[in-house]
Design a protein around this motif. Structure first.
Motif, PDB file in Angstrom:
ATOM      1  N   VAL A  42       0.854  -1.323  -0.014  1.00 12.68           N
ATOM      2  CA  VAL A  42      -0.103  -0.089  -0.203  1.00 12.68           C
ATOM      3  C   VAL A  42       0.954   1.318  -0.081  1.00 12.68           C
ATOM      4  CG1 VAL A  42      -1.631   1.410   1.222  1.00 12.68           C
ATOM      5  CG2 VAL A  42      -2.058  -1.145   1.123  1.00 12.68           C
ATOM      6  N   VAL A  43       1.905   1.252   0.611  1.00 18.97           N
ATOM      7  CA  VAL A  43       2.773   2.370   1.080  1.00 18.97           C
ATOM      8  C   VAL A  43       3.478   2.707  -0.749  1.00 18.97           C
ATOM      9  CG1 VAL A  43       5.059   3.251   2.012  1.00 18.97           C
ATOM     10  CG2 VAL A  43       3.299   2.230   3.354  1.00 18.97           C
ATOM     11  N   ARG A  44       3.937   1.570  -1.380  1.00 19.34           N
ATOM     12  CA  ARG A  44       4.410   1.854  -2.484  1.00 19.34           C
ATOM     13  C   ARG A  44       3.713   2.207  -3.605  1.00 19.34           C
ATOM     14  NH1 ARG A  44       6.673  -3.366  -0.994  1.00 19.34           N
ATOM     15  NH2 ARG A  44       8.850  -3.536  -0.428  1.00 19.34           N
ATOM     16  N   ARG A  45       2.324   1.744  -3.594  1.00 20.57           N
ATOM     17  CA  ARG A  45       1.242   2.256  -4.298  1.00 20.57           C
ATOM     18  C   ARG A  45       0.989   3.746  -4.271  1.00 20.57           C
ATOM     19  NH1 ARG A  45      -2.760  -1.270  -6.933  1.00 20.57           N
ATOM     20  NH2 ARG A  45      -2.286  -3.510  -6.752  1.00 20.57           N
ATOM     21  N   ALA A  46       1.191   4.363  -2.957  1.00 23.22           N
ATOM     22  CA  ALA A  46       0.851   5.605  -2.742  1.00 23.22           C
ATOM     23  C   ALA A  46       1.941   6.423  -3.062  1.00 23.22           C
ATOM     24  CB  ALA A  46       0.651   5.742  -1.020  1.00 23.22           C
ATOM     25  N   ARG A  47       3.356   5.800  -2.727  1.00 23.20           N
ATOM     26  CA  ARG A  47       4.480   6.678  -3.418  1.00 23.20           C
ATOM     27  C   ARG A  47       4.478   6.695  -4.826  1.00 23.20           C
ATOM     28  NH1 ARG A  47       9.464   4.039  -3.241  1.00 23.20           N
ATOM     29  NH2 ARG A  47       8.553   2.610  -4.245  1.00 23.20           N
ATOM     30  N   ASP A  48       4.129   5.470  -5.668  1.00 21.74           N
ATOM     31  CA  ASP A  48       3.974   5.698  -6.991  1.00 21.74           C
ATOM     32  C   ASP A  48       3.054   6.737  -7.615  1.00 21.74           C
ATOM     33  OD1 ASP A  48       6.170   3.778  -6.873  1.00 21.74           O
ATOM     34  OD2 ASP A  48       4.751   1.935  -7.501  1.00 21.74           O
ATOM     35  N   ALA A  49       1.978   6.779  -6.786  1.00 17.23           N
ATOM     36  CA  ALA A  49       0.714   7.803  -7.201  1.00 17.23           C
ATOM     37  C   ALA A  49       1.258   9.005  -7.063  1.00 17.23           C
ATOM     38  CB  ALA A  49      -0.292   7.354  -6.648  1.00 17.23           C
ATOM     39  N   GLY A  50       2.492   9.308  -6.455  1.00 12.80           N
ATOM     40  CA  GLY A  50       3.177  10.830  -6.195  1.00 12.80           C
ATOM     41  C   GLY A  50       2.838  11.217  -4.920  1.00 12.80           C
ATOM     42  N   MET A  51       2.411  10.316  -3.797  1.00 11.43           N
ATOM     43  CA  MET A  51       2.301  10.790  -2.550  1.00 11.43           C
ATOM     44  C   MET A  51       3.563  10.823  -1.945  1.00 11.43           C
ATOM     45  SD  MET A  51       0.381  11.857   0.082  1.00 11.43           S
ATOM     46  CE  MET A  51      -1.433  11.957  -0.829  1.00 11.43           C
ATOM     47  N   SER A  52       3.777  11.402  -0.840  1.00 14.23           N
ATOM     48  CA  SER A  52       5.137  11.651  -0.066  1.00 14.23           C
ATOM     49  C   SER A  52       4.842  10.803   1.310  1.00 14.23           C
ATOM     50  CB  SER A  52       5.592  12.997   0.394  1.00 14.23           C
ATOM     51  OG  SER A  52       5.761  13.573  -0.826  1.00 14.23           O
ATOM     52  N   VAL A  53       5.784   9.807   1.829  1.00 13.10           N
ATOM     53  CA  VAL A  53       5.392   9.016   2.721  1.00 13.10           C
ATOM     54  C   VAL A  53       6.430   9.140   3.731  1.00 13.10           C
ATOM     55  CG1 VAL A  53       5.046   6.742   3.775  1.00 13.10           C
ATOM     56  CG2 VAL A  53       3.921   7.411   1.276  1.00 13.10           C
ATOM     57  N   VAL A  54       6.419   9.247   5.131  1.00  8.56           N
ATOM     58  CA  VAL A  54       7.336   9.371   6.279  1.00  8.56           C
ATOM     59  C   VAL A  54       7.158   8.060   6.942  1.00  8.56           C
ATOM     60  CG1 VAL A  54       8.427  10.333   8.134  1.00  8.56           C
ATOM     61  CG2 VAL A  54       7.546  11.817   6.366  1.00  8.56           C
ATOM     62  N   LEU A  55       8.142   6.977   6.981  1.00 10.69           N
ATOM     63  CA  LEU A  55       7.995   5.972   7.440  1.00 10.69           C
ATOM     64  C   LEU A  55       9.048   5.864   8.663  1.00 10.69           C
ATOM     65  CD1 LEU A  55       7.258   2.933   7.702  1.00 10.69           C
ATOM     66  CD2 LEU A  55       9.186   2.365   6.471  1.00 10.69           C
ATOM     67  N   VAL A  56       8.352   5.755  10.062  1.00 11.61           N
ATOM     68  CA  VAL A  56       9.051   5.696  11.262  1.00 11.61           C
ATOM     69  C   VAL A  56       9.391   4.072  11.634  1.00 11.61           C
ATOM     70  CG1 VAL A  56       9.538   6.326  13.797  1.00 11.61           C
ATOM     71  CG2 VAL A  56       8.438   7.668  12.226  1.00 11.61           C
ATOM     72  N   SER A  57      10.618   3.557  11.669  1.00 16.08           N
ATOM     73  CA  SER A  57      10.695   1.950  11.897  1.00 16.08           C
ATOM     74  C   SER A  57      12.024   1.932  12.661  1.00 16.08           C
ATOM     75  CB  SER A  57      10.584   1.600  10.562  1.00 16.08           C
ATOM     76  OG  SER A  57      10.818   0.107  10.667  1.00 16.08           O
TER      77      SER A  57
END
Length: 272
Positions: free
Chosen positions: A207-222
């Protein structure tokens, strides 16, 4: 106030196209009594990338995320969205600026359906007099939820299914999807796969990858270093309340990340 090697000049934070970062923190200081949790922290997110935020326990990750989310107004420093300074006094201010956050507790309503959770706080009213009376357009919300989840590749039995009947991975996917659907700038995910198994983790990361590929910026704390290297485009490292390094994920190893977190090497690498 001192700076770290990774605290670059403003022009260094611009991508090749000259577009300013979609979200940026500059010199953030946050104190809780006599404890200084952030000591001039910097952070940068560009459009359409996954940025991992890592650091040892006590590095200031949670405080920085809550500052960027409007939970803790900074004592010093500034936050910029699209290059423009903003002030987040509450989480509502951050959401209005297009910054959505998913914490580990998910904040989903177990008794409500998937569709109702996706539209929680943003319900669609029926048109005409019925809408003015406060009646919801449940059909429109079901259709919108189904379309959004399908686009993100989230598989659930039905959008009318109560959240309580979903697996842990499905619940996490719904919470992440809700943030992605409503965010216009950045989605912040705080340890989104911490309590999940391998298969469920894979679905959330998809889901995160799909969001990134659609142009969304994602911050992942891990804390999961292999996962960080698998999904992130860049990694920003916090140490003792400041940014210690900016790294390209395809150029480093797990050992490099640990070294940057702990300060065990003098060769912290910056992304230029």
């Amino acid at each position: 106030m001192g700076t770290t090697p990774a605290a670059t000049a403003d022009t260094d934070n611009l991508p090749s196209g000259g577009e300013p970062p979609v979200l940026e923190a500059r010199g953030i200081v946050k104190r809780f009594g006599h404890v200084e949790a952030l000591r001039g922290a910097d952070f940068t997110v560009h459009r359409g990338e996954v940025v991992a935020l890592i650091g040892d326990n006590g590095a200031g990750k949670s405080t920085l995320i809550k500052t960027l989310s409007g939970v803790h107004p900074p004592d010093e420093g500034e936050i910029l969205v699209g290059g423009r300074p903003v002030q987040f006094s509450t989480p509502v201010d951050a959401r209005r600026a297009g910054v959505e956050t998913v914490y580990q507790d998910l904040a989903v309503a177990d008794d409500l359906s998937v569709a109702a959770n996706l539209y929680l706080g943003r319900e669609i009213l029926r048109s005409g007099p019925l809408g003015r009376l406060g009646l919801l357009d449940k059909r429109a919300m079901r259709q919108g939820a189904a379309a959004a989840l399908d686009e993100l590749g989230v598989r659930i039995p039905r959008v009318t299914t109560p959240i309580a009947m979903l697996s842990g991975g499905q619940r996490q996917c719904v919470a992440v999807a809700r943030a992605i659907i409503w965010a216009t700038n950045v989605v912040i995910l705080d340890e989104p796969t911490a309590a999940l198994g391998v298969v469920q983790t894979g679905r959330v990361l998809d889901v995160v990858r799909r969001a990134r590929d659609a142009g969304m910026s994602v911050v992942l704390v891990s804390h999961n270093m292999p996962q960080v290297l698998d999904i992130a485009d860049r990694v920003e490292v916090l140490r003792l309340g400041r940014r210690a390094a900016q790294l390209r994920a395809d150029e480093v190893t797990t050992d490099d990340l640990v070294a940057a977190m702990t300060g065990s090497t003098s060769t912290d690498r910056d992304e230029r």
